[in-house]
Design a protein around this motif. Structure first.
Motif, short mmCIF file in Angstrom:
data_model
loop_
_atom_site.label_atom_id
_atom_site.label_comp_id
_atom_site.label_asym_id
_atom_site.label_seq_id
_atom_site.Cartn_x
_atom_site.Cartn_y
_atom_site.Cartn_z
N ALA A 117 0.73 -1.34 -0.07
CA ALA A 117 0.15 0.20 0.06
C ALA A 117 1.04 1.19 0.08
O ALA A 117 0.61 2.27 -0.77
CB ALA A 117 -0.89 -0.06 1.00
N ILE A 118 1.97 1.24 0.62
CA ILE A 118 2.91 2.31 0.88
C ILE A 118 3.42 2.56 -0.44
O ILE A 118 3.59 3.81 -1.06
CB ILE A 118 3.84 2.25 1.82
CG1 ILE A 118 3.22 2.16 3.48
CG2 ILE A 118 5.06 3.12 1.90
CD1 ILE A 118 4.33 1.78 4.46
N ASP A 119 4.09 1.46 -1.08
CA ASP A 119 4.65 1.82 -2.27
C ASP A 119 3.82 2.04 -3.56
O ASP A 119 4.03 3.09 -4.31
CB ASP A 119 5.10 0.27 -2.88
CG ASP A 119 6.21 -0.18 -2.02
OD1 ASP A 119 7.00 0.64 -1.19
OD2 ASP A 119 6.46 -1.38 -1.97
N MET A 120 2.28 1.78 -3.47
CA MET A 120 1.31 1.87 -4.22
C MET A 120 1.13 3.49 -4.20
O MET A 120 0.87 4.32 -5.14
CB MET A 120 0.19 1.26 -4.11
CG MET A 120 -0.93 1.41 -5.48
SD MET A 120 0.23 0.21 -6.88
CE MET A 120 -0.88 1.09 -8.19
N LEU A 121 1.05 4.15 -3.09
CA LEU A 121 0.50 5.42 -2.77
C LEU A 121 1.60 6.11 -3.18
O LEU A 121 1.66 7.34 -3.99
CB LEU A 121 0.46 5.71 -1.18
CG LEU A 121 -1.05 5.23 -0.52
CD1 LEU A 121 -1.01 5.35 1.01
CD2 LEU A 121 -1.96 6.00 -1.27
N GLY A 122 2.95 5.81 -3.19
CA GLY A 122 4.22 6.57 -3.74
C GLY A 122 3.97 6.68 -5.32
O GLY A 122 4.34 7.67 -5.96
N ARG A 123 3.78 5.45 -5.93
CA ARG A 123 3.56 5.18 -7.25
C ARG A 123 2.63 6.25 -7.84
O ARG A 123 2.83 6.67 -9.00
CB ARG A 123 3.38 3.87 -7.83
CG ARG A 123 3.48 3.42 -9.02
CD ARG A 123 3.24 2.04 -9.12
NE ARG A 123 2.96 1.40 -10.55
CZ ARG A 123 2.77 0.19 -11.11
NH1 ARG A 123 2.42 -0.62 -10.07
NH2 ARG A 123 2.75 -0.07 -12.09
#
Length: 337
Positions: free
Chosen positions: A132-138
Motif C-alpha cells: 500500500a505504501i509503495d502504491m501510494l508513492g507510485r
C-alpha cells in the motif's frame, strides 16, 4: 484476434413502482488489450450502468439482465457472485467517480488498499501494508509512509482520487474502468490524473474504459470512442473519425455543443429536447424526436423501426439516415440539431 472484452446486445432493466426502467437497451462494445476506449453521452445514457454490469455489481440486485459479457472467453453473466469475486480487483479494476463516498470513512486509506491486495494475494498484513505504501508513492502521494495511516477525509480531492486509483491498480488488473474520475477536480489536478492513468496503463499494458462526458478528455486519452444514447451504442469509431467526420446526428449534436477556441460564434448549439424516458422507450429510433434528419427518411421508419448497428471499416453507426446514405458526411456538424 478475439477482443479481451465483448459486450453484445446487453440489456439491463430495473424494477420500480412505475414499471421496468430499461437503463441499457441492446448495448454493444468491444475492447482489445492495451486499448483505451471512451464511453460518452449525456447523463442517463447508460455509461455507468454499462461499467457496473461489466463489474458484476448487479448480480445480487433485482435487476433483470440479458445479453452477453465475455471477458477473455468467460461469460461473466453466467458466473455466480462467488465465482465473480476473483475477477473484481484482480482481473477488472474500477475507479469510481466520487472516492470520498466510495472509500470507507472508518478505515485508513492504507488499510483499504492493503485489504484489496490481500483479498487476491496470500500475504501478511505487514507485506500488504508495504505494498500500500509503495502504491501510494507510485500514484504521487507525498510522504506515503506517513500518509498511509490517514483517513479519507484527511486527503484533498486530488489525493483521494489518486488513492482510489492506487486501490484499483494495486493488483494490476488487466482491465481498468474509470467512471468519470476527474469530474470534481480542477483542471490542473485533472491533467495530472489523466497523465497518471496513461503512465500506469503503459506500464501494465492494461485496457481502459474511460467513462466521461468531457469530449476534451476523450480526445486526449482515448484511441476509440463509443457514443451512447438511451442505453445503446449509436456510434463507435476512432477518435479521429468521431471528431472529424461524425456520422450519427446525436454525435454531431455533441460536437456542435462543444466550445471551440477557433469558433466564430459566441453561442453554442444545444441539442433540442430531452433524452427519452427509460420507462417507455419509443418503438422506433430512440433519437428520432430530437433529430431533424428523421423528417427526410422515407416510410416513417425512424418513428416505427429500431435501426440496427451497421459496421463498415471499423466504424459502427445506428441510424436509418446513415444506412440509406441520406446524411451527407460533409454536412455541417450539428446539422441534425
Amino acid at each position: 484476434m478475439e477482443p479481451m472484452l465483448s459486450v453484445k446486445n446487453l440489456t439491463v432493466k430495473f424494477p420500480t413502482d412505475d414499471g421496468m426502467v430499461a437503463a441499457l437497451n441492446g448495448m454493444d462494445l468491444t475492447l482489445n488489450r492495451g486499448e483505451t476506449v471512451g464511453l460518452v453521452g449525456e447523463s442517463g445514457s447508460g455509461k455507468s450502468v454499462t461499467s457496473q454490469a461489466i463489474m458484476g455489481l448487479f448480480k445480487e440486485s433485482r435487476a433483470v439482465i440479458d445479453g452477453e459479457i465475455t471477458f477473455e472467453g468467460t461469460d461473466l453473466l453466467a458466473l455466480s457472485e462467488d465465482a465473480m469475486r476473483p475477477y473484481r480487483g484482480k482481473k477488472i479494476g474500477m475507479i469510481f467517480q466520487d472516492p470520498l463516498s466510495a472509500m470507507h470513512p472508518f478505515y485508513t486509506v492504507g488499510a483499504q488498499i492493503a485489504e484489496a491486495y490481500q483479498v487476491h494475494n496470500k500475504v501478511s498484513k505487514k507485506a500488504a501494508r508495504q505494498v500500500a505504501i509503495d502504491m501510494l508513492g507510485r500514484v504521487g502521494i507525498p510522504d506515503p509512509k506517513r500518509r498511509v495511516d490517514n483517513y479519507p477525509h484527511e486527503f484533498s480531492g486530488g489525493m483521494r482520487q489518486r488513492a482510489m486509483i492506487a486501490m484499483a491498480l494495486v493488483c494490476e488488473p488487466e482491465l481498468l474502468i474509470a467512471d468519470e474520475p476527474t469530474t470534481a477536480l480542477d483542471v490542473t489536478v485533472q491533467a495530472q490524473i489523466l497523465d497518471l492513468i496513461s503512465d500506469l496503463q503503459a506500464e501494465t499494458n492494461s485496457a481502459v474504459i474511460f467513462v466521461t462526458h468531457d469530449l476534451g478528455v476523450v480526445a486526449q486519452l482515448c484511441k476509440r470512442v463509443v457514443v451512447m444514447y438511451g442505453g445503446q451504442c449509436v456510434e463507435q469509431a476512432s477518435v479521429r473519425q468521431i471528431f472529424q467526420r461524425p456520422s450519427h446526428p446525436y454525435t454531431r449534436g455533441l460536437m456542435a455543443s462543444m466550445p471551440h477556441l477557433a469558433g466564430d460564434t459566441d453561442r453554442l448549439t444545444p441539442i433540442p429536447g430531452s433524452p427519452p424516458a427509460l420507462l417507455a422507450l419509443p418503438k422506433g429510433c430512440i433519437f428520432a424526436d430530437r433529430c431533424e434528419f428523421a423528417k427526410i427518411v422515407p416510410d416513417g421508419r425512424c418513428l416505427n423501426m429500431r435501426p440496427e448497428l451497421i459496421v463498415e471499416d471499423d466504424h459502427a453507426v445506428r441510424c436509418h439516415g446513415h444506412e440509406l446514405k441520406l446524411i451527407d458526411e460533409t454536412s455541417l456538424i450539428g446539422a441534425g440539431s
